[in-house]
Structures are given as structure tokens and as C-alpha cells.
Write a protein that holds these residues in place. Structure first.
Motif, short mmCIF file in Angstrom:
data_model
loop_
_atom_site.label_atom_id
_atom_site.label_comp_id
_atom_site.label_asym_id
_atom_site.label_seq_id
_atom_site.Cartn_x
_atom_site.Cartn_y
_atom_site.Cartn_z
N VAL A 61 -39.43 56.07 105.00
CA VAL A 61 -38.75 56.76 106.10
C VAL A 61 -39.29 58.19 106.22
O VAL A 61 -39.52 58.86 105.23
CB VAL A 61 -37.22 56.76 105.85
CG1 VAL A 61 -36.49 57.63 106.87
CG2 VAL A 61 -36.69 55.33 105.89
N HIS A 62 -39.49 58.61 107.46
CA HIS A 62 -39.97 59.97 107.71
C HIS A 62 -39.35 60.49 109.00
O HIS A 62 -38.71 59.74 109.75
CB HIS A 62 -41.50 59.99 107.76
CG HIS A 62 -42.12 58.98 108.69
ND1 HIS A 62 -42.15 57.62 108.43
CD2 HIS A 62 -42.70 59.12 109.92
CE1 HIS A 62 -42.73 56.98 109.42
NE2 HIS A 62 -43.06 57.87 110.35
N ARG A 63 -39.54 61.79 109.26
CA ARG A 63 -38.95 62.40 110.46
C ARG A 63 -39.70 63.70 110.77
O ARG A 63 -40.50 64.17 109.95
CB ARG A 63 -37.46 62.70 110.21
CG ARG A 63 -37.24 63.78 109.16
CD ARG A 63 -35.76 64.04 108.90
NE ARG A 63 -35.59 65.12 107.94
CZ ARG A 63 -34.43 65.54 107.48
NH1 ARG A 63 -33.30 64.96 107.87
NH2 ARG A 63 -34.37 66.54 106.61
N ALA A 81 -35.16 60.20 111.81
CA ALA A 81 -35.61 59.46 110.63
C ALA A 81 -35.87 57.99 110.98
O ALA A 81 -35.03 57.33 111.58
CB ALA A 81 -34.55 59.56 109.54
N HIS A 82 -37.04 57.50 110.59
CA HIS A 82 -37.42 56.13 110.93
C HIS A 82 -38.53 55.67 110.01
O HIS A 82 -39.18 56.48 109.35
CB HIS A 82 -37.93 56.08 112.38
CG HIS A 82 -39.23 56.81 112.56
ND1 HIS A 82 -39.31 58.18 112.63
CD2 HIS A 82 -40.52 56.37 112.63
CE1 HIS A 82 -40.58 58.56 112.75
NE2 HIS A 82 -41.34 57.47 112.75
N SER A 83 -38.75 54.35 109.98
CA SER A 83 -39.99 53.84 109.37
C SER A 83 -40.81 53.29 110.53
O SER A 83 -40.26 52.98 111.59
CB SER A 83 -39.68 52.75 108.34
OG SER A 83 -38.98 51.68 108.94
N ASP A 84 -42.13 53.20 110.35
CA ASP A 84 -42.97 52.68 111.43
C ASP A 84 -42.95 51.15 111.40
O ASP A 84 -42.69 50.55 110.38
CB ASP A 84 -44.39 53.24 111.31
CG ASP A 84 -44.43 54.74 111.60
OD1 ASP A 84 -43.43 55.27 112.14
OD2 ASP A 84 -45.44 55.39 111.29
N TYR A 85 -43.25 50.55 112.55
CA TYR A 85 -42.98 49.11 112.69
C TYR A 85 -44.15 48.21 112.31
O TYR A 85 -43.97 47.05 111.99
CB TYR A 85 -42.57 48.80 114.14
CG TYR A 85 -41.68 49.84 114.79
CD1 TYR A 85 -40.68 50.46 114.05
CD2 TYR A 85 -41.83 50.20 116.12
CE1 TYR A 85 -39.87 51.43 114.62
CE2 TYR A 85 -41.01 51.16 116.70
CZ TYR A 85 -40.05 51.77 115.95
OH TYR A 85 -39.24 52.72 116.52
FE FE2 Z 1 -43.46 57.49 112.40
#
Ligand code: FE2
Ligand code: AKG
Length: 335
Positions: free
Chosen positions: A257-259, A198-202
Motif C-alpha cells: 500500500v502506498h499514497r 492509500a491504495h495498492s496497484d492492480y
Molecule cells: Fe499506485
């Protein structure tokens, strides 16, 4: 109903209409399908051929310290910032225009023209979207795009290798023959392993390309903590807002947030390929609240929301950071 809102560029009548639509979907859910776009180049064959037919030792030659150029291997990166490392390998490419020195492996080099055309079409689409977002924020149309010279943009080819799928009460089985790269690992834990944490893009925006045969796995986090699957939609680019736009707008636009989950079924367990194009501001640009119009109270409210965004992204300091520094810190936290 589609998993995400759909923006069809063929149906948009004016720049103002596009601006309003982008602001609407950028606030919530921060992810949308873009159709009617002009990205006609397709590099999935090149991507598959590269990962399937290049020996690991050769791929590793293109590994670099930077974390956003060249090859990254299985479990090298933990996008969630924790765990055993994501079950994927990837190759980051910077446009030849801005990085003529980047050496590509033969399977990519022989298709360089096609890759450059793809990047250029992505950049044109990104410009249309950045201009739309600027107008929606009541700024001059080039206010955002002028800070995106392209130096920090990255194309990423991703391969999530096949994993053995264990159906309940049955012996381990694998799906039918798919290319088996030497993936440096043959042990998986379906409870803790993940294809992309799980993360958000930068950056500002991500244009994510899925294959028509995509077997699924991409999910976005909705309000209330519920994950929603984002399946392939014909001819669509999945676009999402990144952290830079969230910082600039003090959270008005959401970097969601996505994964990519560990395969849940035999059908999902085969090799998966995806291609994101990361649109990133120039390194020296400050990720501080934009000079948006509003009453004094609104401006103050934005300033306090900006502090919340900084904290949510893990920053203790109250001062804004540059796009380059944010990227550096995120890469440091995930490799
Ligand atoms: Fe991403
Ligand atoms: O592979 C996907 O579908 C998503 C990849 C992604 O989110 C990323 O690389 O930032």
C-alpha cells in the motif's frame, strides 16, 4: 540508507542473480529502486506542457467512462475508495500499437513518437523484470511475460496541482509562480484531503518515474503501520509489485500500500508531476495461484494464504477472478 532497496542492473551478473534479488525485495517491502536500466526517454516536459497549457474544457473532451483511458479530473478518483476525491488530474495513454484509435489532445499528439518510444522502453524493462520474477519462482522464464501482451498496459501522466500552504500562525501563502490550471476547486482541507489516497496497484508491476525536482509526498506503508517517504533517487525508477503478482503467489510477493500525502511544507505545496507505467496482465488471465513447486503441505498452505489475499482485497467469493474483472472492480470502487 536509501528509503527502498536498490537493484542496479549493471551490477547483476546473471539471470539467476537478478531472480534472487527480485524475490528478496518483492517479498518485502514489495517496492524498490531500479537503476542501470535502459529507459532513457524522458517525457516530463511533454507532461508539464500538456497540463499547464491545455484549457480544462479541452482536457475534459478526452474524459471517458472507462476510468483508465484519457483524462481524469480533480477529485474524480478516490484511490483509497473513500473521501472527497484525490487532488490530482491525469491522462491515461494506451500504446498506439494496441489502441490506434485513442485520440490524444494536440499537446500530446504532437509528441506521440516520443511517448511511444517511452512506452516501448518501459515494456522492455517490464519484460526483463517479469522474466526475472518467473525464474525466481522457479518457473520458465517466459511464464509471466507471455500473459502480458500489452493490451492492458497504461501510461499515466499525473499532475497534482499547487495547493495553498498555511504555515502555523501565518496567513495563507502560495509558493512562487507555478502553472495554475483551472482545477475546478479552490478549497482544500489539509486534514482530510490527499493527493493520492492509500491504495495498492492492480496489475503486475508499476514503473513509477519521478522528477529530479520531485518535492516528495510519495509514501509506502511498512510492516507495523508506519509510513515511509520515498524520495527521488537519481536515474531510478521506483518499481512496485501489484495485486496480480500478489494473487499469483498467494502473497509471497507483496502488493504494498502506498499514497501521496497532502503537502506538509511550503516546499511540497507546488505543482507535482509523476508518471507511472502500469504493467497489467491480459484481461482474460486468471489470478489464481501459480503452479509453484513445493511439498503437499506447502501447496496447501499456499491455497489457504490465497484465500486470505482474496479477503484482504475485499472479495467474499472463494474463486479466483480474472485480471480484467479485478481491474474493472477496482476502477468501479475508486471513481
Ligand atoms: Fe499506485
Ligand atoms: O504519484 C505518485 O508518486 C504515485 C502515484 C500512484 O501511486 C498511482 O498512480 O498508482
Amino acid at each position: 540508507m536509501a528509503a527502498l532497496p536498490i537493484i542496479d542492473l549493471r551490477e547483476i551478473g546473471s539471470p539467476d542473480e537478478l531472480a534472487a534479488e527480485l524475490l528478496r525485495v518483492g517479498k518485502d517491502p514489495g517496492f524498490f529502486y531500479l537503476v542501470g536500466h535502459r529507459v532513457s526517454a524522458d517525457i516530463f516536459d511533454v507532461c508539464r506542457d500538456f497540463f499547464s497549457n491545455t484549457p480544462l474544457a479541452e482536457k475534459k473532451v478526452y474524459w471517458t467512462e472507462s476510468g483508465d483511458k484519457g483524462y481524469t479530473g480533480m477529485r474524480d478518483e478516490s484511490l483509497a475508495g473513500k473521501g472527497n476525491g484525490d487532488l490530482k488530474e491525469s491522462f491515461y495513454i494506451a500504446s498506439e500499437k494496441i489502441c490506434p484509435d485513442q485520440q490524444l489532445p494536440p499537446k500530446l499528439q504532437e509528441n506521440r513518437e516520443q511517448i511511444e518510444e517511452f512506452i516501448s522502453q518501459c515494456e522492455n524493462t517490464a519484460r526483463i523484470l517479469l522474466e526475472g520474477f518467473a525464474l525466481g519462482l522457479e518457473l520458465k522464464s517466459n511464464f509471466l511475460s507471455k500473459h502480458h501482451g500489452g493490451k492492458c498496459n497504461r501510461l499515466r501522466l499525473i499532475h497534482y496541482p499547487e495547493v495553498p500552504f498555511t504555515a502555523p500562525d501565518s496567513p495563507i501563502s502560495t509558493t512562487e509562480a507555478t502553472p495554475q490550471p483551472d482545477t475546478q476547486t479552490n478549497s482544500f482541507d489539509e486534514k482530510t484531503d490527499i493527493r493520492a489516497g492509500a491504495h495498492s496497484d492492480y496489475g503486475s508491476l508499476t514503473l513509477l518515474f519521478q522528477q529530479a525536482t520531485d518535492q516528495g509526498g510519495l509514501q509506502v506503508l511498512q510492516h507495523g503501520g508506519v509510513w515511509r517517504d520515498v524520495p527521488y533517487l537519481e536515474d531510478a525508477i521506483v518499481v512496485n509489485i501489484g495485486d496480480a503478482l500478489e494473487f499469483w503467489t498467494s502473497g509471497q510477493l507483496r502488493s504494498t500500500v502506498h499514497r501521496v500525502v497532502f503537502p506538509r511544507t511550503a516546499a511540497e505545496s507546488g505543482s507535482r508531476f509523476s508518471i507511472p507505467f502500469f504493467v497489467q496482465p491480459d484481461a482474460e488471465v486468471l489470478l489464481a495461484p501459480l503452479p509453484l513447486s513445493g511439498t503437499r503441505a506447502e501447496v496447501e498452505e499456499r491455497a489457504s494464504r490465497f484465500q486470505c489475499v482474496l479477503q484482504e482485497k475485499g472479495y467474499r467469493e472463494a474463486d479466483p477472478i480474472t485480471a480484467g474483472e479485478h481491474l474493472r472492480r477496482r476502477l468501479q470502487a475508486t471513481y
